[in-house]
Design an enzyme around this catalytic site. Structure first.
Site, short mmCIF file in Angstrom:
data_model
loop_
_atom_site.label_atom_id
_atom_site.label_comp_id
_atom_site.label_asym_id
_atom_site.label_seq_id
_atom_site.Cartn_x
_atom_site.Cartn_y
_atom_site.Cartn_z
N TRP A 61 3.39 -1.46 -2.55
CA TRP A 61 4.20 -1.90 -1.76
C TRP A 61 5.58 -2.31 -2.93
CZ3 TRP A 61 3.41 -7.64 0.51
CH2 TRP A 61 4.38 -8.06 1.36
N HIS A 106 -3.05 1.43 -13.93
CA HIS A 106 -3.93 0.40 -14.04
C HIS A 106 -4.46 0.13 -15.36
CE1 HIS A 106 -3.52 0.20 -9.79
NE2 HIS A 106 -4.49 1.41 -9.45
N SER A 136 -10.49 -5.82 -0.94
CA SER A 136 -9.82 -4.69 -0.91
C SER A 136 -10.24 -3.54 -1.74
CB SER A 136 -8.28 -5.10 -1.34
OG SER A 136 -7.48 -3.77 -1.09
N TYR A 194 1.39 -10.92 -5.59
CA TYR A 194 1.20 -10.51 -4.13
C TYR A 194 1.43 -11.78 -3.08
CZ TYR A 194 -1.00 -8.51 0.17
OH TYR A 194 -1.16 -7.82 1.60
N ARG A 247 -4.85 -1.14 4.49
CA ARG A 247 -6.16 -1.50 5.24
C ARG A 247 -5.67 -2.85 6.26
NH1 ARG A 247 -10.51 -5.38 4.80
NH2 ARG A 247 -9.20 -6.15 3.08
N LYS A 248 -5.62 -3.87 5.55
CA LYS A 248 -5.65 -5.04 6.52
C LYS A 248 -4.33 -6.13 6.05
CE LYS A 248 -8.38 -8.80 8.48
NZ LYS A 248 -9.72 -9.28 8.46
P1 A3P Z 1 -5.97 -4.61 1.69
O1 A3P Z 1 -6.98 -3.67 1.46
O2 A3P Z 1 -6.43 -6.22 1.67
O3 A3P Z 1 -5.47 -4.09 3.06
P2 A3P Z 1 -2.50 -0.97 -3.76
O4 A3P Z 1 -1.15 -0.96 -3.30
O5 A3P Z 1 -2.26 -1.76 -5.07
O6 A3P Z 1 -3.42 0.06 -3.82
O7 A3P Z 1 -3.29 -2.21 -2.97
C1 A3P Z 1 -3.58 -2.08 -1.64
C2 A3P Z 1 -3.68 -3.18 -0.94
O8 A3P Z 1 -2.24 -3.71 -0.74
C3 A3P Z 1 -4.30 -3.29 0.60
O9 A3P Z 1 -4.79 -4.29 0.55
C4 A3P Z 1 -2.92 -2.94 1.24
O10 A3P Z 1 -3.10 -3.31 2.67
C5 A3P Z 1 -1.95 -3.98 0.74
N1 A3P Z 1 -0.52 -3.49 0.82
C6 A3P Z 1 -0.14 -2.49 0.66
N2 A3P Z 1 1.08 -2.33 1.10
C7 A3P Z 1 1.58 -3.51 1.74
C8 A3P Z 1 2.45 -3.72 2.55
N3 A3P Z 1 3.62 -3.23 2.50
N4 A3P Z 1 2.18 -4.96 3.02
C9 A3P Z 1 1.36 -5.70 2.96
N5 A3P Z 1 0.29 -5.53 2.49
C10 A3P Z 1 0.36 -4.10 1.62
#
Ligand code: A3P
Length: 285
Positions: A61, A106, A136, A194, A247-248
């Site tokens: 994001w 990371h 997550s 976040y 995911r969520k």
């Molecule tokens: P969840 O597993 O709780 O759904 P990363 O981008 O660092 O790999 O992290 C992934 C997590 O950020 C996931 O969490 C994902 O749903 C959430 N995420 C990624 N993009 C998002 C967005 N545009 N809006 C809200 N949550 C987002």
């Protein structure tokens, strides 16, 4: 002797997770990843921007938001932070990217090229409350073919927070970057949470564009918001690899996963390790 070795970490139920021990630090066993020595020797450009995050903290994001704020335009493509994920990609791919590059990792500061500090790169640190990170990461790690993990949540939580899995403990990661900030007061660092973006994305985007030294209108920020919802990003960016990144989302899913005992155990651990940490994490909104 080789600095790299495949290792099997074990959860509390005896299920194994495959990682790469690289310079005595566990990272995922990415196919074709350049590893820590490769990352250390990446040529850094003066205008690189670096996003540093613990896994599953919303790097996708923030990467997309930063890309659009920097470009000053809405981007409809399937590029993601994976293309600039330092330890997962190749030096050639990183070298082929046009400037300004938005790199991400990371890893810890000690694993990164010295030029990150020497050239005073702009560093955006992305963090998320540790309980939602645990949930997550547990969900995504079971979809990673190179982790090969089938364990249960009840057996995952304790060794995860004790730092037995890739990238070490979330707490050590946060404390390490807090120390980097103290030790390098002239390194430009922006810490983004976040939960703060979920709470008020416009406010947090203003913080990011000010940090990047660009100015964007509220009308443009609204367009970035619309283009970076989870649903919009899932449609544009999710590939068919079976790895479910979007995911969520949201804040507080941990309540559906942590037992009372796990929660009490973690809260105690957090108090012991993080008492001096100035950052405050939100577990609900
Ligand atoms: P969840 O597993 O709780 O759904 P990363 O981008 O660092 O790999 O992290 C992934 C997590 O950020 C996931 O969490 C994902 O749903 C959430 N995420 C990624 N993009 C998002 C967005 N545009 N809006 C809200 N949550 C987002």
């Amino acid at each position: 002797m080789s600095q790299k070795q495949i290792v099997e970490a074990v959860d509390d139920g005896g299920e194994t997770l495959t990682f790469l021990s690289d310079n005595s630090f566990l990272i995922p066993n990415f196919p074709d990843g350049i590893g820590i020595d490769g990352v250390r020797s990446v040529g850094i450009r003066d205008d690189d921007i670096l996003i540093c995050s613990y896994p599953q903290s919303e790097t996708h994001w923030v990467f997309e938001i930063t890309r659009e704020l920097l470009a000053g335009g809405i981007i409809h493509d399937d590029n993601t932070k994976v293309q600039t994920f330092m330890e997962r990609t190749s030096e050639e791919e990183l070298a082929d990217l046009s400037s300004p590059r938005i790199l991400n990792t990371h890893l810890l500061m000690k694993h990164l090229p010295d030029d990150v500090c020497n050239k005073k790169l702009k560093v955006i640190i992305v963090l998320r409350n540790p309980k939602d990170v645990a949930v997550s990461l547990y969900n995504v790690i079971r979809t990673l073919p190179f982790a090969n993990y089938k364990g249960e949540w009840k057996n995952y939580v304790r060794p995860f927070f004790q730092g037995k899995f890739a990238y070490g403990s979330w707490m050590d990661y946060v404390l390490d970057w807090e120390q980097v900030k103290k030790d390098n007061p002239d390194l430009p660092v922006l810490t983004i949470l976040y939960e703060d973006i979920k709470e008020d994305q416009m406010r947090e985007m203003r913080r990011i564009y000010e940090f990047l030294d660009v100015k964007r209108t509220d009308d443009f920020l609204s367009k970035v918001c619309n283009n970076t919802t989870k649903a919009a990003m899932r449609t544009l960016k999710e590939d068919d690899s079976g790895i479910k990144v979007f995911r969520k989302g949201g804040v507080g899913d941990w309540k559906n996963w942590f037992t009372v005992a796990q929660n009490e155990w973690f809260d105690q651990l957090y108090q012991e390790k993080m008492a001096d940490c100035p950052l405050q994490f939100k577990y609900t909104l």
